[in-house]
Design an enzyme around this catalytic site. Sequence first.
Site, PDB file in Angstrom:
ATOM      1  N   ASP A  34       0.857  -1.187   0.000  1.00 49.81           N
ATOM      2  CA  ASP A  34       0.000   0.000   0.000  1.00 49.81           C
ATOM      3  C   ASP A  34       0.894   1.238   0.000  1.00 49.81           C
ATOM      4  O   ASP A  34       2.024   1.200   0.489  1.00 49.81           O
ATOM      5  CB  ASP A  34      -0.905   0.018   1.231  1.00 49.81           C
ATOM      6  CG  ASP A  34      -2.032  -0.992   1.155  1.00 49.81           C
ATOM      7  OD1 ASP A  34      -2.407  -1.391   0.036  1.00 49.81           O
ATOM      8  OD2 ASP A  34      -2.556  -1.378   2.215  1.00 49.81           O
ATOM      9  N   ASP A  42      -7.006  -1.187  -4.654  1.00 47.58           N
ATOM     10  CA  ASP A  42      -8.099  -0.902  -3.721  1.00 47.58           C
ATOM     11  C   ASP A  42      -9.062   0.132  -4.305  1.00 47.58           C
ATOM     12  O   ASP A  42     -10.276   0.022  -4.138  1.00 47.58           O
ATOM     13  CB  ASP A  42      -7.547  -0.373  -2.389  1.00 47.58           C
ATOM     14  CG  ASP A  42      -6.680  -1.390  -1.660  1.00 47.58           C
ATOM     15  OD1 ASP A  42      -6.865  -2.599  -1.882  1.00 47.58           O
ATOM     16  OD2 ASP A  42      -5.823  -0.955  -0.868  1.00 47.58           O
TER      17      ASP A  42
END
Length: 161
Positions: free
Chosen positions: A115, A131
């Site tokens: 991330d 995402d």
Amino acid sequence: MYFGCLILSVILIIADQLIKAWAFTDLQAIGSIPLIQDVLHLTYSENRGAAFSILYGRTELLMIVNTLLILVLLYILLSKKMTHPLAVFSTTLIISGGIGNMIDRVIREGSFVVDYIDFRLINFAIFNFADICVVGGVALLLVYMIFIEGKQGKEGSENHD
């Protein structure tokens, strides 16, 4: 339309993996890069759970659920049961994001997803491009189901009364 969605999916998955490769090799060493100070940063993070780290450490379960969901959505998409462009597009986004994060888990031996998008204005969880694809796809699918499919179903039942 379906072939175009397949091409789009490949492009989205490649973009996701290229950004994550950069984050893993370069951003990890830096830690964080402010794009807009105290609002939006690129910050390296390893997510060992699902969205917002739910199911932390349950990688086997995540892989099984993710695989089953992708297979069901692929079947629905490839069987051409969906015909509305918004439904097809939103499903394509969900599949692309799911595959993008699944690739991370596979190449990182099931342990984490990279991330890097750190939206600090509201102290939100760090997330990635895949995402965004999944959440955007789900949001668009809900719009389709509520405002398009739901409206068509309601109009159809009113005509039968």
